[in-house]
Design an enzyme around this catalytic site. Structure first.
Site, PDB file in Angstrom:
ATOM      1  CD  GLU A  18      -2.908   1.221   2.289  1.00  0.00           C
ATOM      2  OE1 GLU A  18      -2.507   0.848   3.394  1.00  0.00           O
ATOM      3  OE2 GLU A  18      -4.024   1.695   2.100  1.00  0.00           O
ATOM      4  N   GLY A  52       3.613   1.934  10.859  1.00  0.00           N
ATOM      5  CA  GLY A  52       3.387   1.276  12.141  1.00  0.00           C
ATOM      6  C   GLY A  52       2.985  -0.166  11.900  1.00  0.00           C
ATOM      7  CB  ALA A  53       0.705  -2.185  11.708  1.00  0.00           C
ATOM      8  CD  GLU A 103      -4.712  -1.667   5.870  1.00  0.00           C
ATOM      9  OE1 GLU A 103      -3.732  -1.292   6.539  1.00  0.00           O
ATOM     10  OE2 GLU A 103      -5.294  -0.945   5.046  1.00  0.00           O
ATOM     11  CD  GLU A 125      -2.765  -1.822  10.795  1.00  0.00           C
ATOM     12  OE1 GLU A 125      -3.233  -2.118   9.674  1.00  0.00           O
ATOM     13  OE2 GLU A 125      -2.310  -0.686  11.058  1.00  0.00           O
TER      14      GLU A 125
END
Ligand SMILES: [Zn+2]
Length: 1035
Positions: free
Chosen positions: A304, A438-439, A441, A474
């Site tokens: 992404e 950060g993360a 999904e 997430e």
């Protein structure tokens, strides 16, 4: 995606996700450099971008180094960093010239600026292009009109101006977004990564349906070397085809001499090879050092928003959903993970193993595809119908338990809340050692930074709060984003605003001990600050370039998105209506793509209350226009007059807008101000309106608990009445309302609506406040002024401001202990106060911190510093020449990422130039300090005057290296720009920033964050001009 903020909170013990982390960094904004959306044309006519222009044939000028020693990109970047020391210590010679005896011409590299020869060639080329353009210009027809040239309609006699492919043929498409004539149905991906050579080969089979007759297939691919391509139509024979490439838009295409007819099916098969990405996107390499100091290599993905195309050819837009069957080969010592459970493993003749994953059971956008080749180990648990596993490098497996527990609770909560079960049989959460966001999904395979997933058993609740928030964010995406996806990046907020809102909402239910309320409140304040700038944008806004796609990952999509959802939910009379509307929306659009109107329509349909409000009408006013309203209130006896206008910070007051919002204005009064039942609502739809209270009151507080996204001005009398009420009794308002008043009055001071004396008048009560949110908000605002004074070198005033801050909070600071503290909001309060005190060199504080650090060193790391105090202690240690080396040594050997980041912030707090050079150099190289931490390092340095000068030099010198690692417009670049500029307030600083960024041209000059930076400096300057006399008099 969670934009873990690398950025600087001054409360380093609160690393949190990016959105929120901006809370300590910045100053509001304003001004006139409005970014006009027309600056981003939707269809650029023939321009240098459209032709096969291959720039960058020379590289960064490297001064003072030998010729032989730099052969790869890493070294190139590193050398630049090394030179920074010179640059800093010899600022007068900072303006280097190409004719310097140290300059040398180097071979082509990616991290470079064009040589003069290249420039000449390019200029000549541009002249030719310009001539060609003029010829086209005088041609009749719609060539250059949007309407006429966009449609890929074969019957239209006038075709758009097509660019040239890399092989010299015309490329059959001239827009950023792909044509709609072909729809991919399924992908069959085979990947063969070679972790020794850092390359991979792949085979992609795309089955497609032809929706409209066409003679071309256009899709995406970036840096892929396609070695073979075949095409099969229906049941026909496969035959070789040529794949054309247009690099500037990362597009590939196949032309057909005969038209492909609507309704047919076809299959395109491509074989290709590529290098692993050196940055943090695409299929990228990563490594970590294990406990025996061995380097372990792994490969992971981050797609992404626009990087799936770097791993395989695909239709890389969120609306092109399809199914995926993925096969990956590996050495026996590695394992692989992907979105789906593993179906089987096969031994290959070359000694490798091929893992095949189940075909995805749902249609999925390309940006959600993920795979990992590594040697991680899992910690697993079954929850409902799903096997949940948390993966980490083997030696950190003991730090996965908390994530597993909280994920299990959250998964059950969401299954129930959304009334739709998580769709897969497995859910993996993986901590990747090198990870920028950060993360992320990805469906069934969520990737994290180690900091946002791993937490020790003995870690503080504050550290667990970070992990839980990111996981909650997430997981919410598995519904908002993965199941129902925005059609295009202009509505990114549908993903991110929702996930951000759900992260706070779910944790309040699932883990109330984490007390995420203060966090969410500060997030809303920072969102208001940013949205007050003229360079802000509507929540749902046009996105026409790749940089604009990157820029959507910002505070407006995340924080403002979440804030307006809170406002909407709070304005429904019951607590189930919002949830019902959401369930309706998710069920109706499951597996599909939507835009913002679809959401509002679903919510409007479920609003069957007697106070029927048109959700769509109300919310469109919040998503379609930038900014937010300033509500002014005038109280006469029992008559209340409200008025609204755009709260727009400008440095010259010339910009006016006619924006109007539907505002659910809430209010409480002097006789009932605390309980939720006290809250009353009046919907303000017009420029102004009047209503009557049932009796006379002495004051009103609007925007109960700050759940609305607006700022309130009470007028001179209104502010005095509130200040007086608080001074007499702090508890007369909720702590959220007190924080809200503090935030609002500082914002109004920046707007020039209230005098600074009025601000001071309100602050008189603050020394009696002991709650986290009002105290931290006041600290933040005052600290911001202090930093600006320091950076203007107003040392006398800065020191008086420091004394004011210290004396205001002296009593509360003195009450803080240095022992373990269990309560989250007390930890938040304590860390903010002690960090402030130590940063302002309060002797008592620095002594305590120094002594704690000494005990920590002597204990060989066995003594535990309470999690919320670690940042204060490490910062004091890092600022001292005596303990810096010891801290660095501990940092290098520390394994626990969350502590490591606090140590790194401590190290970057030094004022020692050589050490600053060292840190930046390590960070740029990714040796000892991961490159992903550069934004954190820079924001920390920018807290001090000298550090910020240094960071600014570094950024200018290494801009090309930085944008190679962090894409133009990305949140990392946004954070870096904000860090170095947000506390500047002089004309000279403005000129420097302006000169540097305007000189970047296509390398970043158009970024919204640059406009924000310039506006912010001008606003700071205005505020200082207006208020310096008051400050001099008052302090
Ligand atoms: Zn997200």
């Amino acid at each position: 995606m969670d934009l873990f903020d690398s950025n600087s909170s001054e409360r380093a013990s609160l690393p949190r996700n990016m959105i929120e982390n901006s809370m300590f960094e910045e100053e509001p904004d304003v001004v006139d450099l409005a970014k006009d959306s027309t600056a981003f044309p939707t269809f650029p006519a023939l321009d240098p971008d459209e032709v096969t222009y291959e720039p960058r044939s020379s590289r960064l000028l490297v001064r003072g180094l030998g010729e032989n020693d730099m052969d790869d990109d890493e070294e190139d970047c590193e050398s630049s960093a090394r030179l920074l020391g010179m640059s800093f210590m010899n600022r007068s010679s900072a303006h280097r010239s190409n004719s310097s005896p140290y300059t040398r011409q180097a071979p082509p590299r990616s991290c470079s600026r064009p040589s003069s020869r290249t420039i000449v060639v390019c200029v000549l080329f541009l002249v030719i292009v310009a001539s060609v353009t003029m010829v086209f210009y005088f041609l009749p027809g719609c060539t250059f009109t949007k309407a006429g040239c966009h449609k890929p309609n074969k019957t239209n006699p006038i075709e758009p101006v097509y660019p040239i492919s890399t092989n010299g043929e015309l490329f059959p498409w001239a827009q950023l977004r792909l044509p709609q004539s072909i729809k991919p149905l399924s992908y069959d991906l085979t990947l063969n990564p070679d972790l020794d050579k850092m390359t991979f080969t792949g085979r992609t089979v795309i089955s497609m349906s032809i929706l409209h007759s066409t003679n071309r297939i256009v899709f995406h691919g970036a840096n892929l070397n396609i070695t073979k391509a075949t095409f099969k139509l229906g049941d026909g024979q496969a035959s070789d085809v040529t794949v054309l490439e247009y690099k500037p838009r990362q597009q590939l295409a196949v032309n057909f001499s005969e038209e492909l007819k609507a309704g047919q099916y076809c299959v395109l098969t491509m074989e290709y090879s590529a290098n692993f990405s050196n940055a943090y996107d695409g299929f990228y390499k990563s490594f970590y050092i294990d406990k025996d100091r061995n380097k372990r290599v792994l490969a992971a993905t981050q797609f992404e928003p626009l990087s799936a195309r770097k791993a395989f050819p695909c239709f890389d837009e969120p609306a092109f959903k399809a199914t995926f069957l993925i096969k990956i080969s590996r050495k026996k010592t590695y394992m692989t993970l992907s979105n789906m459970p593993k179906a089987k493993s096969t031994n290959l003749s070359n000694g490798l193993v091929q893992d095949e994953f189940e075909k995805t059971s749902v249609n999925m956008s390309t940006y959600l595809v993920a795979f990992i080749v590594a040697d991680f180990t899992p910690n697993t648990k079954n929850v409902s119908e799903t096997q949940v596993s948390v993966y980490s490098v083997p030696e950190k497996n003991g730090h996965t338990e908390y994530a597993l527990t909280i994920t299990s609770k959250l998964l059950e909560f969401y299954n129930n809340f959304f009334d739709i079960n998580y769709p897969l049989k497995k859910l993996d959460l993986v901590a990747i050692p090198d990870f920028l966001a950060g993360a992320m999904e990805n469906l069934g395979l969520i990737t994290f930074r180690e900091t946002t997933l791993l937490v020790g058993k003995e870690s503080s609740l504050l550290e667990k709060q970070v992990v839980a928030s990111v996981i909650a964010h997430e997981l919410a995406h598995q519904w908002f984003g993965n199941l129902v996806t925005m059609t295009w990046w202009n509505d990114l907020w549908l993903n991110e605003g929702f996930a951000t809102y759900m992260e706070y909402m779910s944790l309040q239910e699932v883990s109330p001990d984490l007390e995420t309320g203060n966090l969410f409140l500060s997030v809303r304040f920072r969102a208001l600050d940013k949205d007050a700038l003229n360079s802000s944008h509507a929540v749902s806004t046009d996105v026409n370039t790749t940089e604009q796609v990157e820029e959507m990952f910002d505070s407006v999509s995340y924080e403002k998105g979440a804030s307006i959802l809170l406002m909407l939910n709070a304005s429904f009379p019951g607590d189930q209506q919002f949830r019902k509307g959401i369930i309706e929306y998710l069920k109706q659009f499951s597996g599909l793509n939507t835009d913002t109107d679809d959401l509002w329509n679903s919510l409007t349909q479920t609003d069957k209350s007697t106070h029927h409000m048109n959700v769509s009408q109300m919310m469109t006013s919040w998503t379609s226009q930038k900014g937010f309203p300033l509500v002014t209130v005038n109280l006469m006896g029992n008559q209340v007059t409200l008025a609204q206008e755009h709260f727009l910070l400008t440095s010259d007051n010339t910009t006016h807008t006619s924006s109007l919002w539907h505002i659910p204005v809430t209010y409480v009064n002097d006789s009932c101000s605390l309980a939720p039942e006290c809250r009353q609502v009046f919907t303000l739809k017009n420029k102004s309106d009047t209503f009557k209270l049932s009796k006379n009151v002495t004051w009103l507080k609007l925007n109960y608990k700050n759940t609305g996204f607006y700022i309130v001005d009470y007028g001179k009398d209104g502010w005095s009445a509130l200040a007086q009420a608080l001074f007499s009794n702090v508890g007369v308002l909720t702590h959220e309302d007190r924080a809200s008043l503090i935030h609002n009055i500082f914002a109004l001071s920046r707007l020039g609506r209230v005098s600074f004396l009025q601000v001071i008048n309100l602050l008189k009560y603050v020394s009696a406040d002991t709650e986290t949110s009002p105290v931290t908000e006041a600290l933040l605002q005052l600290n911001n002024i202090y930093r600006q004074l320091e950076k203007r070198q107003e040392s006398n005033l800065a020191s008086r401001m420091k004394n004011f801050i210290m004396s205001t909070f002296r009593n509360l600071t003195a009450k803080q202990t240095w022992e373990e503290e269990e309560n989250v909001s007390k930890q938040e309060l304590r860390s903010a106060l002690l960090e402030m005190a130590c940063n302002l060199n309060d002797e008592n504080c620095t002594q305590q911190a120094t002594s704690l650090f000494k005990k920590y060193m002597e204990s060989n790391g066995t003594l535990r510093i309470p999690g919320d105090l670690q940042q204060t202690v490490f910062t004091v240690a890092g600022r001292s020449d005596e303990t810096w080396d010891a801290l660095f040594n501990i940092y290098v050997h520390a394994t626990y990422d969350s502590e490591k980041r606090k140590m790194l912030k401590g190290l970057a707090s030094t004022q020692n130039p050589q050490r600053l050079v060292q840190i930046l150099s390590f960070g740029l190289r990714g040796s000892l300090i991961q490159t992903q931490e550069l934004p954190l390092v820079i924001s920390t340095m920018c807290q001090s005057f000298a550090g910020c000068l240094f960071a600014w030099d570094f950024i200018q010198e290494n801009w090309d290296c930085l944008i190679e690692k962090f894409p133009i417009g990305s949140f990392a670049i946004q954070a870096i720009i904000k860090s170095v500029t947000s506390q500047s307030s002089t004309q000279a600083q403005l000129h420097k920033v302006q000169a540097f960024f305007s000189g970047l041209k296509e390398r970043g000059s158009q970024m919204r964050s640059v406009q924000e930076a310039l506006e912010t400096i001008k606003l700071n300057q205005c505020w200082m001009d207006r208020n310096l006399p008051t400050l001099r008099q008052w302090l």
